[in-house]
Enzyme design. Structure first.
Site, PDB file in Angstrom:
ATOM      1  N   GLU A 133       2.452   7.525  -3.515  1.00 14.66           N
ATOM      2  CA  GLU A 133       1.091   7.365  -3.072  1.00 14.66           C
ATOM      3  C   GLU A 133       0.102   8.296  -2.720  1.00 14.66           C
ATOM      4  O   GLU A 133       0.785   9.400  -2.352  1.00 14.66           O
ATOM      5  CB  GLU A 133       1.052   6.759  -1.471  1.00 14.66           C
ATOM      6  CG  GLU A 133      -0.038   6.025  -1.006  1.00 14.66           C
ATOM      7  CD  GLU A 133       0.072   5.305   0.185  1.00 14.66           C
ATOM      8  OE1 GLU A 133       1.039   5.581   1.024  1.00 14.66           O
ATOM      9  OE2 GLU A 133      -0.999   4.628   0.566  1.00 14.66           O
ATOM     10  N   GLY A 266       5.359  12.269   6.836  1.00 13.69           N
ATOM     11  CA  GLY A 266       6.188  11.899   7.463  1.00 13.69           C
ATOM     12  C   GLY A 266       7.366  10.996   6.790  1.00 13.69           C
ATOM     13  O   GLY A 266       8.620  11.204   7.090  1.00 13.69           O
ATOM     14  N   ALA A 267       6.890   9.994   6.082  1.00 16.87           N
ATOM     15  CA  ALA A 267       7.729   9.149   5.607  1.00 16.87           C
ATOM     16  C   ALA A 267       6.805   8.302   4.651  1.00 16.87           C
ATOM     17  O   ALA A 267       5.634   8.283   4.638  1.00 16.87           O
ATOM     18  CB  ALA A 267       8.409   7.899   6.626  1.00 16.87           C
ATOM     19  N   GLU A 269       6.621   4.212   2.589  1.00 15.33           N
ATOM     20  CA  GLU A 269       6.860   2.929   2.605  1.00 15.33           C
ATOM     21  C   GLU A 269       7.478   2.218   1.352  1.00 15.33           C
ATOM     22  O   GLU A 269       6.892   1.062   1.046  1.00 15.33           O
ATOM     23  CB  GLU A 269       6.095   2.032   3.269  1.00 15.33           C
ATOM     24  CG  GLU A 269       4.718   1.913   2.591  1.00 15.33           C
ATOM     25  CD  GLU A 269       3.627   2.712   2.841  1.00 15.33           C
ATOM     26  OE1 GLU A 269       3.795   3.969   3.607  1.00 15.33           O
ATOM     27  OE2 GLU A 269       2.389   2.735   2.924  1.00 15.33           O
ATOM     28  N   ASN A 270       7.879   3.256   0.367  1.00 13.63           N
ATOM     29  CA  ASN A 270       8.371   2.387  -0.857  1.00 13.63           C
ATOM     30  C   ASN A 270       9.478   1.160  -0.476  1.00 13.63           C
ATOM     31  O   ASN A 270      10.308   1.343   0.274  1.00 13.63           O
ATOM     32  CB  ASN A 270       9.318   3.154  -1.410  1.00 13.63           C
ATOM     33  CG  ASN A 270       8.727   4.613  -1.565  1.00 13.63           C
ATOM     34  OD1 ASN A 270       7.742   4.954  -2.157  1.00 13.63           O
ATOM     35  ND2 ASN A 270       9.496   5.822  -1.188  1.00 13.63           N
ATOM     36  N   HIS A 302       7.219   1.874  12.042  1.00 11.66           N
ATOM     37  CA  HIS A 302       5.967   1.903  11.092  1.00 11.66           C
ATOM     38  C   HIS A 302       6.268   1.762   9.666  1.00 11.66           C
ATOM     39  O   HIS A 302       5.457   0.999   9.265  1.00 11.66           O
ATOM     40  CB  HIS A 302       5.388   3.576  11.314  1.00 11.66           C
ATOM     41  CG  HIS A 302       4.222   3.752  10.465  1.00 11.66           C
ATOM     42  ND1 HIS A 302       2.727   3.986  11.053  1.00 11.66           N
ATOM     43  CD2 HIS A 302       3.701   4.007   9.216  1.00 11.66           C
ATOM     44  CE1 HIS A 302       2.061   4.058  10.134  1.00 11.66           C
ATOM     45  NE2 HIS A 302       2.473   4.192   8.982  1.00 11.66           N
ATOM     46  N   GLU A 303       7.176   2.432   9.087  1.00 16.91           N
ATOM     47  CA  GLU A 303       7.493   2.073   7.812  1.00 16.91           C
ATOM     48  C   GLU A 303       8.038   0.786   7.368  1.00 16.91           C
ATOM     49  O   GLU A 303       7.876   0.080   6.439  1.00 16.91           O
ATOM     50  CB  GLU A 303       8.579   3.184   7.208  1.00 16.91           C
ATOM     51  CG  GLU A 303       8.157   4.514   7.423  1.00 16.91           C
ATOM     52  CD  GLU A 303       6.585   4.913   6.898  1.00 16.91           C
ATOM     53  OE1 GLU A 303       6.390   4.191   5.777  1.00 16.91           O
ATOM     54  OE2 GLU A 303       6.058   5.608   7.307  1.00 16.91           O
ATOM     55  N   HIS A 306       4.981  -1.637   7.197  1.00 22.66           N
ATOM     56  CA  HIS A 306       4.630  -1.707   5.989  1.00 22.66           C
ATOM     57  C   HIS A 306       5.249  -2.656   4.890  1.00 22.66           C
ATOM     58  O   HIS A 306       4.684  -2.810   3.898  1.00 22.66           O
ATOM     59  CB  HIS A 306       4.713  -0.197   5.409  1.00 22.66           C
ATOM     60  CG  HIS A 306       3.562   0.635   5.739  1.00 22.66           C
ATOM     61  ND1 HIS A 306       2.224   0.339   5.903  1.00 22.66           N
ATOM     62  CD2 HIS A 306       3.648   1.855   6.244  1.00 22.66           C
ATOM     63  CE1 HIS A 306       1.306   1.247   6.090  1.00 22.66           C
ATOM     64  NE2 HIS A 306       2.309   2.407   6.495  1.00 22.66           N
ATOM     65  N   GLU A 325      -2.900   1.561   7.349  1.00 21.34           N
ATOM     66  CA  GLU A 325      -2.030   2.594   8.300  1.00 21.34           C
ATOM     67  C   GLU A 325      -2.587   2.391   9.510  1.00 21.34           C
ATOM     68  O   GLU A 325      -1.519   2.676  10.196  1.00 21.34           O
ATOM     69  CB  GLU A 325      -2.675   4.082   7.801  1.00 21.34           C
ATOM     70  CG  GLU A 325      -2.281   4.588   6.384  1.00 21.34           C
ATOM     71  CD  GLU A 325      -0.476   4.487   6.309  1.00 21.34           C
ATOM     72  OE1 GLU A 325       0.106   4.234   7.164  1.00 21.34           O
ATOM     73  OE2 GLU A 325      -0.239   4.594   5.093  1.00 21.34           O
TER      74      GLU A 325
END
Ligand SMILES: [Zn+2]
Length: 860
Positions: A133, A266-267, A269-270, A302-303, A306, A325
């Site tokens: 991304e 931070g991370a 979301e794949n 959070h991830e 997503h 987001e």
């Protein structure tokens, strides 16, 4: 015919990719073969797709007539595209395009890149991993790299012997070959290219936890397995909670959470294969502070949110990043609040919202959503206005509509658009249908214009007269006619926080109906509430500030203890903002702070200490000792009530408050006995790891850096190099730049080019610029090493790296810093730079304006 340089032609579109990726970790190269099932919508002799920094070696297409055509490939580096040209037009219908490519595994933290670490034997090891991304999938394989081109992905990875391979799907087949194994992963649901991931390296995985049929694992470098338990706990909770909230099962077959030593964000979301920086995933539950644990819970939640919001339903184009987001941020807090209600996660979110309200009160703010032409425009969206303001205005809407009606709209939206792509308005329409409220017009006023209002409130015979105008630190005539549709909840403060009902359920106060709801669309309105103290932003979630008349303010203060924590946060935060903007006298903030003697909420204290930190910086040197004395008087008694030792059974919030207050006493309060005791406790902590409570330890490290010298500095490096957890490492690392000594600070800054990982460099440099004793020298160092530093630090962190300049408020810096940045623009952070420079001016104007008031209050 005009060619949109950022949108691919729609004549040929992908349905399914078979990717075979063969990395060579020693040579840092890879081979990628993509077999892509496409639909040819009309006969064409050319297929255009995205590719960048790839060597495309061969392309062939088999079309619907069965003909096999070999192509010539032309790369356009500027447009990041490949044109694949055939000797004659390809027939319309289904076709299969095969492309072979080679590329480099870079150290740039995007595309297909390498992350390195030193293993237990002292050997440097390499992990090859992806970060796509927004538009870096094209660096790893040729593809239609726009979110709207959803397709299914079947991925095969050549995994060298002894290493682990991970991707979006579960492993369904393994074929040993010379030196390694071809691992085949299960085909994904239709999804966007930016969600594809593959990882190859010396990683270990935990046993899978079964979460209602979904196998959940954590992967990390060897030796860190014992730090995975908490992530599995919150991960399992989030999977269950979110499937229930959305009323849609988890959309992938398995979920791996992967900790990487080098990671720019931070991370990420794949789908089914989420990648994290280590501090956001690996943690020792028994020896981490509440803040450190909360960070892992937040990022994991959070991830996982997503997976539905972003992965299952995806924005059509990059202007929709903000909603992606903002909503994940909203769900992160909602999920963590359900995970550990005692953390009061929504209360602590008010601090994060407060940070957004600072930026959003600048002339250089921006609307949350704006037109995005090229993907570069979208890079500017990954900021506090997208995540924190976006999440906060969703919270405002939820509170105004009521949680049930809000959730019904979300469910309707996800169900209607699953596997599809959407515009922002699709969400508002779904919530509007579910709630019957004018959601689209309300939200447009918050999303398509920057800034937010201050509501002034005046008591009178007919009720409370409200008026709205834009709040800015540096007021501007042009704001006079700007309006918002402001959802306002009011309640008489004397009725107690609950008001007899829940917010958003309507009705009149005193009739068992909860707060009074009103939608302020005009410049002014009068709301009929009985005389007496009234909370204008009841529940605290309106994204605005409130300026009460002195009469209403005095009445409200008398009811202070009956206000909700978020309402008290707003009272303190709004007052400080007015003072910083020159719209209220400094004394108003100092007097309000003086009333916090009974305050035990750490977020409310955060709001007060935000003001204290500016006062400490801007007060003339001669008056700083008196200011520190005032800080000790303010905080000392509250801290004494808590004590140094955690009480058995005390709440997490109390532990957090102890750390917050201790840190303030030992720094701005310059409390020598606190500093001495902190040094002693640090020695204990070094001798007996775990002996000092983690919340206390973070504050102790802050105090040591603040008041320490060469000896402590050496100790810090020792802990960084020998840290037992990722949290311990950054606890010391991020404070290295706060020693009040230029020689030490210079060594720290120089280490950002050597020993400090580039993913952490921006935080360290930002702290260096904010250094109270040597920030000026840090700035000189930075401009001397400007080109090198910008090349080294990941582009998405350039804005963060400069954050400390808001503290450079001496007259020389106020002249020189903007001039330098004018002649050295930062392409990846133009907007952020303008915002930081404006904040620098706001702070400098405050110092200039309040010099007299500070002298009167703290002068000898
Ligand atoms: Zn996100």
């Amino acid at each position: 015919m005009t060619v949109d340089p950022y949108r691919l032609p729609r004549t040929v579109t992908p349905r399914h990719y078979e990717l075979a990726i063969a990395p060579d970790l020693d040579a840092c190269t890879f081979e990628a073969t993509a077999v892509i099932n496409v639909t040819v919508h009309e006969p064409v002799a050319e297929v255009v797709l995205n590719a960048l920094d790839l060597d495309l070696r061969a392309a062939v297409i088999r079309d619907s007539s069965g003909a096999e055509l070999h192509a010539t490939v032309t790369l356009d580096e500027e447009l990041e595209r490949a044109a694949i040209t055939f000797p004659r037009p390809v027939s319309a219908g289904e076709a299969t395009l095969t492309i072979a490519a080679t590329g480099t595994i870079t150290d740039k933290l995007h595309g297909f890149y390498r992350s390195t670490f030193v293993d237990a034997d002292g050997e440097e090891r390499v992990i090859a991993t992806t970060q796509f991304e927004s538009t870096d999938a094209r660096r790893a394989f040729p593809c239609w790299d726009e979110p709207e081109f959803k397709a299914t992905f079947a991925i095969r990875l050549l995994v060298p012997d002894g290493l682990t391979g991970l991707s979006n799907g579960a492993v369904i087949d393994e074929r040993p070959v010379e030196g390694g194994t071809w691992v085949t992963f299960d085909t994904t649901m239709p999804m966007s290219t930016y969600l594809v991931a593959f990882v190859v390296g010396p990683l270990v995985t935990t046993d899978a936890v079964d979460v209602d049929g979904v196998p959940l694992r954590v992967a990390c470098v060897p030796g860190r397995e014992h730090l995975t338990r908490f992530a599995l706990t919150i991960g399992a909770h989030a999977l269950r909670f979110l499937a229930g909230y959305f009323d849609i099962p988890y959309p992938a077959g398995k979920l791996d959470l992967i900790a990487l030593p080098d990671f720019a964000f931070g991370a990420m979301e794949n789908l089914g294969c989420v990648t994290f920086r280590e501090t956001a995933l690996l943690v020792d539950e028994d020896h981490a502070s509440r803040v450190e644990l909360e960070r892992v819970a937040d990022v994991v939640s959070h991830e996982i949110a997503h997976m539905w919001f972003g992965d299952l339903v995806t924005m059509k184009w990059w202007n929709g990043i903000w909603l992606n987001e903002a909503f994940a941020t909203f769900m992160e807090v909602t999920t963590v609040d359900s995970f550990r209600p005692e953390w009061d996660r929504w209360v602590s979110f008010s601090t994060e919202r407060g940070v957004a309200m600072v930026t959003d009160a600048l002339a250089a703010t921006r609307p949350v959503e704006y037109e995005v032409v090229g993907p570069d425009d979208a890079e500017g969206m990954f900021d506090v206005l997208t995540y924190q303001k976006g999440g906060a205005v969703l919270r405002m809407l939820e509170t105004y509509l009521g949680a049930e009606r809000f959730r019904a709209g979300i469910r309707r939206y996800l169900d209607r658009h699953r596997y599809g792509n959407t515009e922002t308005t699709d969400l508002w329409d779904a919530i509007e249908e579910a709630s019957g409220e004018p959601v689209r017009s309300i939200m447009d006023s918050w999303i398509f214009q920057g800034g937010y209002p201050v509501l002034t409130a005046e008591g009178g015979d007919g009720g409370v007269a409200l008026s709205q105008h834009r709040f800015r630190y540096l007021p501007d005539e042009g704001d006079r006619d700007v309006r918002w549709q402001v959802p306002v909840l009011l309640r008489p403060a004397g009725t107690g926080p609950d008001g007899g009902g829940r917010p958003g359920e309507g009705g009149r106060p005193g009739e068992g109906g909860g707060p009074l709801r009103t939608l302020l669309t005009a410049a002014t309105a009068t709301v009929p509430v009985p005389p007496g103290p009234v909370v204008v932003n009841a529940g605290g979630w309106g994204f605005f500030r409130t300026r009460y008349s002195s009469g209403l303010f005095a009445q409200l203060i008398a009811e202070y203890d009956r206000l909700l924590a978020v309402e008290r946060y707003n009272l303190v935060s709004d007052t400080w903002a007015m003072v910083l903007a020159g719209q209220a006298p400094l004394a108003e903030f100092l007097d309000l702070a003086g009333l916090l003697g009974t305050e035990l909420d750490p977020s409310v204290w955060d709001a007060a200490l935000d003001g204290v930190s500016v006062l400490y910086r801007e007060v003339p040197d001669a008056q700083r000792p008196a200011l520190s004395g005032w800080v000790r008087d303010l905080i000392g008694p509250v801290f004494a009530g808590l004590g140094w030792e955690p009480a058995p059974g005390e709440s997490d919030r109390t532990a957090k408050l102890r750390g917050t207050l201790l840190g303030a006493l030992g720094t701005w309060g310059d409390d020598r006995s606190v500093q001495a005791r902190a040094r002693g406790l640090h020695e204990v902590a070094l001798a007996q790891p775990g002996a000092v409570a983690p919340d206390l330890l973070t504050a102790i490290v802050t105090i040591l850096a603040w008041s320490g010298g060469e000896a402590e500095y050496a100790q810090f490096w020792d802990r960084i190099r020998n840290a037992s957890t990722p949290q311990e490492e950054v606890r010391y690392l991020f404070r290295l730049a706060t020693f009040p000594n230029w020689a030490l600070l210079r060594r720290t800054l120089e280490a950002t080019g050597t020993e400090i990982r580039t993913q952490n460099g921006s935080f360290v440099i930002a702290a260096g610029l904010a250094n109270r004793a040597a920030g000026r020298q840090a700035w000189s160092w930075l401009i001397e090493h400007w080109d090198d530093t910008l090349r080294r630090i990941p582009a998405n962190s350039h804005g963060r790296m400069l954050e400390g300049l808001v503290r450079l408020t001496d007259p020389g810096s106020v002249r020189e810093v903007p001039a330098f940045l004018e002649s050295h623009p930062v392409p990846n952070a133009r907007k952020q730079v303008a915002q930081l420079l404006e904040r620098q001016r706001v702070n400098a104007a405050f110092a200039e304006r309040e010099r007299g008031a500070l002298a009167a209050r703290f002068g000898g």
